[in-house]
Design a protein around this motif. Structure first.
Motif, PDB file in Angstrom:
ATOM      1  N   MET A  14       6.292   1.358  -3.110  1.00 23.10           N
ATOM      2  CA  MET A  14       4.935   1.912  -3.050  1.00 23.10           C
ATOM      3  C   MET A  14       4.165   1.379  -1.851  1.00 23.10           C
ATOM      4  SD  MET A  14       3.800   1.784  -7.034  1.00 23.10           S
ATOM      5  CE  MET A  14       2.108   2.156  -6.639  1.00 23.10           C
ATOM      6  N   VAL A  15       4.352   0.112  -1.526  1.00 25.01           N
ATOM      7  CA  VAL A  15       3.637  -0.483  -0.389  1.00 25.01           C
ATOM      8  C   VAL A  15       4.019   0.225   0.909  1.00 25.01           C
ATOM      9  CG1 VAL A  15       3.229  -2.604   0.890  1.00 25.01           C
ATOM     10  CG2 VAL A  15       3.542  -2.692  -1.581  1.00 25.01           C
ATOM     11  N   VAL A  65      10.547   5.513  -7.496  1.00 20.87           N
ATOM     12  CA  VAL A  65       9.783   4.659  -6.571  1.00 20.87           C
ATOM     13  C   VAL A  65       9.478   3.338  -7.267  1.00 20.87           C
ATOM     14  CG1 VAL A  65       7.712   4.459  -5.150  1.00 20.87           C
ATOM     15  CG2 VAL A  65       8.760   6.706  -5.507  1.00 20.87           C
ATOM     16  N   SER A  66       9.896   2.240  -6.661  1.00 23.48           N
ATOM     17  CA  SER A  66       9.622   0.909  -7.215  1.00 23.48           C
ATOM     18  C   SER A  66       8.281   0.393  -6.695  1.00 23.48           C
ATOM     19  CB  SER A  66      10.737  -0.062  -6.837  1.00 23.48           C
ATOM     20  OG  SER A  66      10.760  -0.246  -5.430  1.00 23.48           O
ATOM     21  N   ASP A  67       7.880  -0.763  -7.234  1.00 24.90           N
ATOM     22  CA  ASP A  67       6.621  -1.361  -6.782  1.00 24.90           C
ATOM     23  C   ASP A  67       6.679  -1.727  -5.301  1.00 24.90           C
ATOM     24  OD1 ASP A  67       5.556  -1.111  -9.273  1.00 24.90           O
ATOM     25  OD2 ASP A  67       6.034  -3.159  -9.911  1.00 24.90           O
ATOM     26  N   ASP A 121       3.085   4.579   5.137  1.00 25.87           N
ATOM     27  CA  ASP A 121       3.600   5.763   5.833  1.00 25.87           C
ATOM     28  C   ASP A 121       2.653   6.952   5.666  1.00 25.87           C
ATOM     29  OD1 ASP A 121       5.757   4.262   6.571  1.00 25.87           O
ATOM     30  OD2 ASP A 121       7.064   4.980   4.955  1.00 25.87           O
ATOM     31  N   ILE A 122       2.110   7.120   4.462  1.00 22.47           N
ATOM     32  CA  ILE A 122       1.167   8.226   4.241  1.00 22.47           C
ATOM     33  C   ILE A 122      -0.078   8.042   5.101  1.00 22.47           C
ATOM     34  CG2 ILE A 122      -0.358   9.285   2.523  1.00 22.47           C
ATOM     35  CD1 ILE A 122       1.774   8.720   0.416  1.00 22.47           C
ATOM     36  N   ALA A 123      -0.596   6.814   5.170  1.00 19.45           N
ATOM     37  CA  ALA A 123      -1.783   6.545   5.986  1.00 19.45           C
ATOM     38  C   ALA A 123      -1.506   6.850   7.465  1.00 19.45           C
ATOM     39  CB  ALA A 123      -2.219   5.092   5.807  1.00 19.45           C
ATOM     40  N   LYS A 124      -0.314   6.490   7.954  1.00 21.24           N
ATOM     41  CA  LYS A 124       0.015   6.766   9.354  1.00 21.24           C
ATOM     42  C   LYS A 124       0.113   8.271   9.615  1.00 21.24           C
ATOM     43  CE  LYS A 124       2.366   2.421  10.475  1.00 21.24           C
ATOM     44  NZ  LYS A 124       3.640   1.797  10.885  1.00 21.24           N
ATOM     45  N   VAL A 132      -5.868   5.445   0.724  1.00 22.27           N
ATOM     46  CA  VAL A 132      -4.647   5.920   0.054  1.00 22.27           C
ATOM     47  C   VAL A 132      -4.383   5.001  -1.141  1.00 22.27           C
ATOM     48  CG1 VAL A 132      -2.199   6.409   0.296  1.00 22.27           C
ATOM     49  CG2 VAL A 132      -3.740   6.795   2.237  1.00 22.27           C
ATOM     50  N   SER A 133      -4.449   5.564  -2.356  1.00 19.91           N
ATOM     51  CA  SER A 133      -4.233   4.790  -3.591  1.00 19.91           C
ATOM     52  C   SER A 133      -2.960   5.280  -4.255  1.00 19.91           C
ATOM     53  CB  SER A 133      -5.421   4.953  -4.554  1.00 19.91           C
ATOM     54  OG  SER A 133      -6.614   4.506  -3.947  1.00 19.91           O
TER      55      SER A 133
END
Length: 517
Positions: free
Chosen positions: A481-482, A476-478, A487-490, A504-505
């Motif tokens: 990550m964004v 996973v690149s920088d 996607d995790i928040a959704k 989500v951090s």
């Protein structure tokens, strides 16, 4: 000197006048001849004295001028000597500095010469070392049968294998130690959470404790063949638990008002000391009247505190009953008052909204919880039926019906009540969840995060208000990550129900550690 000359001229002038006068008077000529002769003699004497005095003044003036010139000359000579001495001192300093500069210049020239010689020696040594190193490499290649590149690759491979082995051993050791520590800490945290929260939650939800003056009172409460305890349980609908707990009786029941009636009646019986079925019935009736009075007073106080007037007396009574109702450890009446205040504040901040109507809707939004132990149905439907029965405003009805999102809000006040209810329920410390719901929500957060590719580990922290996701740096690149965080928040928004918001951090790091042995 000028004064003397003027005096002489004055005397001469006087003499001339006298002479003229004498000449003009022929008849008195003889008389005045003698006087004129005396006057001339006096005039000559005066002139001589004046001349002498003038000469004396001249001499004194010359002496003063000579003395002043001598004094000035002496001062000039002294200043000249001082300046000459200062010039000599400055010349000596300049001369000393010139000598110092000359010495330093000589030292620098000597040092430059020495450095030049050393540079030549170093160049010679470097050429010699390079030649020896070349010879050594040639000799090593001859002995080993490998070129320098082959030898370098061989050494690197050996070092890499050693590092891999050491890192694997160290990682396994750290993982084992971390798992042991984590398991120990997890058990400790869970036990502490159960001890701190579970007892309080059960106490507020289903039991009350009555303190006794002594353990002998337990037998009197039970009565002969248990008639007293059966009477209390029959009249109040509450179970009395009399066990080994010293000087205490536990009242168990899901109806908080019945439990409060039983508590007050039992405390009165203990104070009175006369415990028998007839007295029990009398005390229970008295406790019920006190509770009814307290319920009405609490309802009126809540309406007065919020500033809402004109509510039907039956709704006021139901508001008072909510004092004895809790939801996840949060008092229902205090929650309703807080929602009313928040809705009013939001309405006043927005402007153009009826603040009193917003407070009214917030105060009555959970009114169904006052009867949900007695009637079938959700507290939302029961609340709507009660508000419709007692002729409440249509905006209030919609706010009660939509505050949990079961129906769409049709007014801005309904939206404000919905927001105020969420704020009051989700603020830190407002409510306590059961352990199962709490752990399930944390596990669901971690499962959602772990389902994404490239996630190494995830941790739900801060009571489920934040999830920290550690990703594999190689996968996973920088920039990725964004997108992954979004996607995790959704996924969390679509699959979970939770108060407030979840942060989500994402964490991506590479670590290199080595040890000198």
């Amino acid at each position: 000197m000028n004064a003397v000359i003027i005096a002489v001229f004055a005397v001469v002038l006087v003499a001339a006048v006298i002479i003229a006068y004498l000449v003009g008077g022929s008849r008195q000529k003889k008389d005045f001849e003698s006087k004129v002769g005396n006057a001339e003699e006096k005039a000559r004497q005066i002139i001589d004295d004046a001349l002498k005095e003038a000469e004396e003044k001249k001499r004194e003036g010359l002496l003063e001028v000579k003395e002043e010139s001598i004094r000035k000359q002496n001062e000039i000579e002294r200043e000249t000597k001082e300046r000459r001495a200062e010039v000599q001192r400055l010349e000596r300093r300049v001369q000393q500095k010139e000598e110092s500069v000359d010495k330093k210049a000589d030292a620098i020239e000597k040092r430059e010469a020495s450095c030049t010689a050393r540079e030549e020696e170093l160049k010679a040594l470097q050429e010699k070392a390079a030649k020896l190193n070349e010879e050594r490499v040639q000799e090593l290649e001859r002995i080993s049968g490998l070129t320098s590149e082959q030898a370098k690759e061989y050494l690197l491979k050996i070092v890499e294998d050693d590092v891999k082995h050491e890192s694997a051993v160290m990682i396994k050791e750290y993982e084992t130690r971390a798992k042991e520590e984590a398991e120990k800490k997890a058990k400790e945290y869970v036990v502490n959470a159960i001890q701190r929260c579970a007892a309080d939650q059960v106490s507020e939800a289903a039991i009350s404790v009555v303190q006794l003056p002594n353990d002998e009172m337990k037998g009197r409460i039970i009565g002969r063949e248990g008639r007293n305890i059966r009477t209390i349980e029959t009249l109040t609908g509450v179970d009395l638990i009399i066990d080994d707990t010293p000087e205490a009786v536990i009242l168990s029941g899901f109806d908080p008002i019945r439990r409060e009636v039983a508590r007050i009646a039992l405390e009165k019986l203990i104070v009175d000391g006369r415990i028998h079925p007839a007295r029990i019935e009398e005390m229970v009736e008295k406790a019920q009247r006190e509770i009814e009075t307290e319920i009405r007073e609490e309802g009126e106080a809540a309406a007065l505190e919020v500033g809402v007037h004109g509510i039907h007396p039956e709704l006021i009574r139901l508001l008072g009953k909510m004092k004895f109702r809790t939801s996840f450890g949060q008092n229902a009446l205090k929650h309703s008052i807080e929602v009313a205040q928040l809705a009013g504040l939001l309405a006043s901040e927005i402007g153009g909204i009826d603040v009193r109507l917003a407070k009214r809707a917030g105060l009555l939004h959970d009114i169904g919880k006052a009867v949900d132990h007695e009637m079938e149905g959700t507290h939302i439907q029961l609340g709507v039926d009660l508000c419709r029965k007692y002729k409440e405003n249509a905006i209030v009805l919609n706010a009660v019906e939509s505050h949990h999102g079961d129906v769409e809000p049709t007014s801005l006040i309904a939206c404000l009540v919905q927001a105020a209810d969420t704020i009051s329920a989700s603020r830190p410390g407002a409510r306590r969840e059961t352990l199962d719901n709490y752990t399930n929500r944390l596990k669901q957060l971690e499962d959602i995060a772990d389902s994404f590719k490239g996630v190494e580990k995830s941790f739900a922290i801060q009571a489920g208000r934040e999830v920290r996701v550690i990703v594999v740096p190689e996968q996973v690149s920088d920039a990725d990550m964004v997108l992954m965080a979004r996607d995790i928040a959704k996924r969390i928004e679509s699959e979970m129900q939770y108060p407030g918001q979840v942060k989500v951090s994402m964490i991506r790091e590479s670590r290199v550690t080595d040890y000198a042995k």
